[in-house]
Design a protein around this motif. Structure first.
Motif, PDB file in Angstrom:
ATOM      1  N   ARG A  28     -39.147  -1.501 -37.041  1.00  0.00           N
ATOM      2  CA  ARG A  28     -39.646  -0.281 -36.408  1.00  0.00           C
ATOM      3  C   ARG A  28     -38.944   0.918 -37.035  1.00  0.00           C
ATOM      4  N   LEU A  29     -39.703   1.743 -37.736  1.00  0.00           N
ATOM      5  CA  LEU A  29     -39.167   2.902 -38.445  1.00  0.00           C
ATOM      6  C   LEU A  29     -39.135   4.109 -37.520  1.00  0.00           C
ATOM      7  N   LEU A  30     -38.001   4.833 -37.532  1.00  0.00           N
ATOM      8  CA  LEU A  30     -37.834   6.010 -36.689  1.00  0.00           C
ATOM      9  C   LEU A  30     -37.303   7.179 -37.515  1.00  0.00           C
ATOM     10  N   ALA A  31     -37.838   8.374 -37.250  1.00  0.00           N
ATOM     11  CA  ALA A  31     -37.224   9.588 -37.768  1.00  0.00           C
ATOM     12  C   ALA A  31     -35.944   9.850 -36.980  1.00  0.00           C
ATOM     13  N   ARG A  32     -35.046  10.634 -37.566  1.00  0.00           N
ATOM     14  CA  ARG A  32     -33.759  10.922 -36.939  1.00  0.00           C
ATOM     15  C   ARG A  32     -33.599  12.431 -36.767  1.00  0.00           C
ATOM     16  N   SER A  33     -33.314  12.859 -35.548  1.00  0.00           N
ATOM     17  CA  SER A  33     -33.036  14.261 -35.280  1.00  0.00           C
ATOM     18  C   SER A  33     -31.638  14.352 -34.686  1.00  0.00           C
ATOM     19  N   LEU A  34     -30.722  15.010 -35.408  1.00  0.00           N
ATOM     20  CA  LEU A  34     -29.329  15.147 -34.971  1.00  0.00           C
ATOM     21  C   LEU A  34     -29.195  16.449 -34.195  1.00  0.00           C
ATOM     22  N   ILE A  35     -28.799  16.353 -32.936  1.00  0.00           N
ATOM     23  CA  ILE A  35     -28.796  17.524 -32.064  1.00  0.00           C
ATOM     24  C   ILE A  35     -27.534  17.554 -31.219  1.00  0.00           C
ATOM     25  N   ASP A  36     -27.258  18.714 -30.655  1.00  0.00           N
ATOM     26  CA  ASP A  36     -26.182  18.833 -29.681  1.00  0.00           C
ATOM     27  C   ASP A  36     -26.611  18.146 -28.391  1.00  0.00           C
ATOM     28  N   VAL A  37     -25.672  17.483 -27.729  1.00  0.00           N
ATOM     29  CA  VAL A  37     -26.004  16.714 -26.539  1.00  0.00           C
ATOM     30  C   VAL A  37     -26.606  17.586 -25.445  1.00  0.00           C
ATOM     31  N   ALA A  38     -26.298  18.876 -25.450  1.00  0.00           N
ATOM     32  CA  ALA A  38     -26.845  19.768 -24.426  1.00  0.00           C
ATOM     33  C   ALA A  38     -28.355  19.942 -24.563  1.00  0.00           C
ATOM     34  N   ARG A  39     -28.917  19.637 -25.754  1.00  0.00           N
ATOM     35  CA  ARG A  39     -30.350  19.812 -25.983  1.00  0.00           C
ATOM     36  C   ARG A  39     -31.145  18.534 -25.765  1.00  0.00           C
ATOM     37  N   LEU A  40     -30.470  17.431 -25.432  1.00  0.00           N
ATOM     38  CA  LEU A  40     -31.154  16.140 -25.421  1.00  0.00           C
ATOM     39  C   LEU A  40     -32.297  16.079 -24.419  1.00  0.00           C
ATOM     40  N   ASP A  41     -32.062  16.468 -23.185  1.00  0.00           N
ATOM     41  CA  ASP A  41     -33.117  16.358 -22.174  1.00  0.00           C
ATOM     42  C   ASP A  41     -34.332  17.201 -22.538  1.00  0.00           C
ATOM     43  N   ASP A  42     -34.101  18.427 -23.028  1.00  0.00           N
ATOM     44  CA  ASP A  42     -35.232  19.285 -23.414  1.00  0.00           C
ATOM     45  C   ASP A  42     -36.016  18.671 -24.575  1.00  0.00           C
ATOM     46  N   MET A  75     -39.674   9.114 -32.947  1.00  0.00           N
ATOM     47  CA  MET A  75     -38.541  10.024 -33.102  1.00  0.00           C
ATOM     48  C   MET A  75     -37.322   9.473 -32.365  1.00  0.00           C
ATOM     49  N   LEU A  76     -36.223   9.330 -33.092  1.00  0.00           N
ATOM     50  CA  LEU A  76     -34.946   8.961 -32.494  1.00  0.00           C
ATOM     51  C   LEU A  76     -34.092  10.217 -32.419  1.00  0.00           C
ATOM     52  N   LEU A  77     -33.762  10.620 -31.202  1.00  0.00           N
ATOM     53  CA  LEU A  77     -32.904  11.770 -30.971  1.00  0.00           C
ATOM     54  C   LEU A  77     -31.468  11.272 -30.888  1.00  0.00           C
ATOM     55  N   ILE A  78     -30.603  11.801 -31.741  1.00  0.00           N
ATOM     56  CA  ILE A  78     -29.206  11.387 -31.812  1.00  0.00           C
ATOM     57  C   ILE A  78     -28.367  12.590 -31.396  1.00  0.00           C
ATOM     58  N   ALA A  79     -27.794  12.509 -30.204  1.00  0.00           N
ATOM     59  CA  ALA A  79     -27.106  13.655 -29.614  1.00  0.00           C
ATOM     60  C   ALA A  79     -25.606  13.412 -29.582  1.00  0.00           C
ATOM     61  N   SER A  80     -24.862  14.480 -29.828  1.00  0.00           N
ATOM     62  CA  SER A  80     -23.405  14.386 -29.798  1.00  0.00           C
ATOM     63  C   SER A  80     -22.823  15.749 -29.493  1.00  0.00           C
ATOM     64  N   ALA A  81     -21.673  15.744 -28.835  1.00  0.00           N
ATOM     65  CA  ALA A  81     -20.933  16.982 -28.622  1.00  0.00           C
ATOM     66  C   ALA A  81     -20.013  17.276 -29.797  1.00  0.00           C
ATOM     67  N   ARG A  82     -19.856  16.315 -30.714  1.00  0.00           N
ATOM     68  CA  ARG A  82     -18.999  16.469 -31.887  1.00  0.00           C
ATOM     69  C   ARG A  82     -19.845  16.753 -33.130  1.00  0.00           C
ATOM     70  N   PRO A  83     -19.225  17.310 -34.161  1.00  0.00           N
ATOM     71  CA  PRO A  83     -19.965  17.501 -35.425  1.00  0.00           C
ATOM     72  C   PRO A  83     -20.372  16.148 -36.009  1.00  0.00           C
ATOM     73  N   PHE A  84     -21.526  16.116 -36.644  1.00  0.00           N
ATOM     74  CA  PHE A  84     -21.986  14.891 -37.291  1.00  0.00           C
ATOM     75  C   PHE A  84     -21.314  14.745 -38.655  1.00  0.00           C
ATOM     76  N   THR A  85     -21.134  13.503 -39.071  1.00  0.00           N
ATOM     77  CA  THR A  85     -20.525  13.227 -40.363  1.00  0.00           C
ATOM     78  C   THR A  85     -21.548  13.458 -41.472  1.00  0.00           C
ATOM     79  N   SER A  86     -21.067  13.540 -42.692  1.00  0.00           N
ATOM     80  CA  SER A  86     -21.967  13.762 -43.820  1.00  0.00           C
ATOM     81  C   SER A  86     -22.939  12.596 -43.980  1.00  0.00           C
TER      82      SER A  86
END
Length: 282
Positions: A28-42, A75-86
């Motif tokens: 199952r192929l998914l796109a990845r969107s890296l976001i701040d955790v505060a934006r996840l629900d929206d 779409m896979l939403l990947i949320a974190s309060a920390r900066p994402f790695t390279s």
């Protein structure tokens, strides 16, 4: 790769409609969107409104960099309060696979390089690879935790008019080879093949959740960085979508580009281009 369940209580909000990915018939192929955790629900709500599909997993993973994941359609939403790695930012795809061990064995024959070896994580196990064309993918095998029960899936809305796909643009010279490569990488045959009429020679191929666009025309190559596509015959009705560089009249054409609710750009195609140009046997 067989993994034992990690003996830990599942975090609040955790659910999966398919806790055991061994039931999948193909990756199952998914796109990845890296976001701040505060934006996840929206963002979850935005993609549910766009696609007419309810999210099918949500996984807070506090011990894995404080991540929280949610999937809606492709779409896979990947949320974190920390900066994402390279390497997280460079990874183009997430791929849920039936068996990580079997998938890695199969991909080795394609020249795929393992960048990060398999490791056990809360959802199951994972590895990161580089495909022969240079694209980086994270492969994940899902296995249920102790006493975890699947959440029943919610059917798509009856009036669903849009289908979200990942998009990969290549030159015409590379189109056939790219299609053959991704048929192998995704263990999936081309479902639809089209050659829309227009000023430039364009070919389209849909492989599962991936749309490959092949052309040398500037109208398309200038949007080579656009990584999503939406199949819809009603582009004006897409929630939160704004046309880019096209007049209002062109928003009803078979092809244009829009900005989605979260800032991602997506190429719009009328599904009729596939119906009119479908190739027998593909």
């Amino acid at each position: 790769m067989s993994t034992r369940s990690i003996a830990t209580p599942l975090p609040a909000r955790w659910f999966r409609t398919t806790p055991d990915s061994s039931s999948l018939t193909r990756p199952r192929l998914l796109a990845r969107s890296l976001i701040d955790v505060a934006r996840l629900d929206d963002n979850i709500r935005g993609y549910e409104q766009l696609t007419g599909v309810t999210g099918d997993l949500r996984m807070p993973i506090p011990d894995f960099g404080g991540l929280e994941l949610a999937a809606v359609d492709t779409m896979l939403l990947i949320a974190s309060a920390r900066p994402f790695t390279s390497i997280q930012r460079e990874t183009a795809y997430s791929v849920i696979v039936p068996s990580l061990t079997a998938e890695l064995d199969r991909l080795r024959t394609t020249g795929t390089e393992v960048l990060e070896p398999p490791e056990t994580i809360l959802p199951g196990s994972r590895a990161r690879v580089r495909y022969p064309d240079g694209s980086i993918a994270e492969l994940v095998e899902h296995r249920p935790q102790a006493d975890e029960k699947a959440r029943p899936p919610v059917p798509a809305t009856a009036d669903r008019t849009a289908r979200l796909l990942l998009r990969k643009a290549v030159s015409r010279a590379a189109f056939d080879d790219t299609v053959a490569l991704y048929e192998t990488l995704l263990d999936t045959a081309v479902a639809d093949h089209a050659r829309p009429e227009g000023r430039y020679d364009v070919q389209l191929a849909r492989i599962g959740e991936l749309l490959i666009v092949g052309t040398d025309g500037p109208e398309y190559t200038e949007t080579g960085a656009v990584r999503l596509a939406v199949l819809t015959s009603a582009p004006r009705d897409l929630p939160g979508a704004q046309p880019l560089a096209y007049s209002a009249a062109q928003a009803t054409s078979r092809h244009h580009v829009v900005r989605l609710h979260d800032g991602w750009r997506a190429e719009i195609w009328d599904p009729a281009v596939f119906v009119s140009a479908r190739t027998v046997g593909t």
